[in-house]
Design an enzyme around this catalytic site. Structure first.
Site, PDB file in Angstrom:
ATOM      1  N   GLU A 122       0.943  -0.917   0.152  1.00 18.10           N
ATOM      2  CA  GLU A 122      -0.042  -0.126  -0.194  1.00 18.10           C
ATOM      3  C   GLU A 122       0.749   1.379   0.257  1.00 18.10           C
ATOM      4  O   GLU A 122       0.100   2.077  -1.092  1.00 18.10           O
ATOM      5  CB  GLU A 122      -1.049   0.226   1.073  1.00 18.10           C
ATOM      6  CG  GLU A 122      -1.808  -1.184   1.295  1.00 18.10           C
ATOM      7  CD  GLU A 122      -2.994  -0.968   1.594  1.00 18.10           C
ATOM      8  OE1 GLU A 122      -4.054  -1.335   1.683  1.00 18.10           O
ATOM      9  OE2 GLU A 122      -2.418  -0.610   3.235  1.00 18.10           O
ATOM     10  N   GLU A 142      -3.984  -9.217   4.824  1.00 16.00           N
ATOM     11  CA  GLU A 142      -4.916  -9.021   5.712  1.00 16.00           C
ATOM     12  C   GLU A 142      -6.392  -9.162   5.929  1.00 16.00           C
ATOM     13  O   GLU A 142      -6.160 -10.445   7.241  1.00 16.00           O
ATOM     14  CB  GLU A 142      -5.675  -7.602   5.770  1.00 16.00           C
ATOM     15  CG  GLU A 142      -4.757  -6.100   5.590  1.00 16.00           C
ATOM     16  CD  GLU A 142      -3.457  -6.019   4.276  1.00 16.00           C
ATOM     17  OE1 GLU A 142      -3.203  -4.996   4.991  1.00 16.00           O
ATOM     18  OE2 GLU A 142      -2.964  -6.406   3.383  1.00 16.00           O
TER      19      GLU A 142
END
Length: 263
Positions: A122, A142
């Site tokens: 990210e 995640e």
């Protein structure tokens, strides 16, 4: 090589090359593969923001150094949330370096030297340009822990598209450097041993570009960023506070498969 000025912080260090007009920010938590932590988020945001008024720096490189990781994700061992307010404060702190990168009126280049999972993927997406070593690996893990890759499912859609975000988020499959280039979030893949030379040449080249034109271009490209980060901050506290996230953290610590119940 041009003169270099170095500043060391707890979770990173900065090497500034005033003659060539650029700086290199190296994440430095080698014992945990440069995993993100509250301290790292804060230091990275402060460091990037500090370049705004630094006339000696016109381009910035973000890298993981010479180890095998750019950043292997978030430091799950340090994640404990006992209230919704605590969750919101954490996600706001986690977003701070992303927003600092996108607000800085100078080009930030991700030089991805190795593993870039979760936070690593990210933060590379948030950078303006990305060069990857052919040894780099990307992934959003995640959901393996009951979490949501908030930056990618909000901000990342603009960057790499809905289908690609969906695949990475739902499957948690790793993506090679070449696949990342095909996905569109890496500009260039280079042999691992050439990465430093490649990012050095690019940073020095971009440092010579017209500053006002660079700033205006960057502002236009990133003008939707603020709303995307606020969306993630509204989404994440309820997820962080769930029993599934507690189970994901416990399973990670116990090195077993989690059992999620949607609670």
């Amino acid at each position: 090589m041009a003169d270099m000025e170095r500043v060391d912080r707890e979770t990173l260090y900065v090497e500034k090359y005033p003659q060539d007009g650029y700086a290199v920010v190296t994440l430095h938590r080698p014992d945990v593969l440069n995993a993100g932590s509250p301290t790292l988020f804060g230091e990275l945001a402060e460091t990037i923001s500090g370049f705004e008024d630094d006339a000696q720096v016109r381009a910035v490189v973000l890298t993981g150094g010479h180890g095998k990781a750019f950043s292997a994700g978030a430091d799950l061992g340090g994640m404990t949330f006992d209230s919704m307010g605590n969750c919101r404060r954490f996600i706001r702190l986690a977003h701070a370096p992303f927003e600092a990168i996108e607000r800085l009126g100078k080009v930030v280049i991700a030089a991805v030297n190795g593993y870039a999972f979760g936070f690593g993927t990210e933060i590379a997406l948030a950078c303006d340009l990305a060069i990857a070593s052919d040894k780099a690996r990307f992934g959003l893990r995640e959901m393996n822990h009951g979490l949501v890759p908030a930056v990618t499912i909000t901000r990342g859609i603009d960057m790499i598209g809905r289908r690609r975000v969906a695949w990475m988020a739902y499957t948690s499959d790793d993506v090679s450097a070449e696949e990342a280039r095909e996905f569109g979030f890496v500009n260039k893949v280079v042999p691992h041993e050439s990465l430093v030379a490649e990012y050095t040449a690019l940073a020095a080249r971009l440092a010579k570009r017209a500053p006002l034109a660079v700033s205006a271009t960057k502002w236009t490209l990133n003008k939707a960023a603020g709303g995307h980060y606020r969306e993630g901050e509204n989404l994440m506290p309820a997820i962080f506070a769930s029993a599934d996230v507690a189970e994901g953290r416990k399973a990670f610590e116990e090195r077993r498969e989690p059992v999620f119940r949607g609670e």
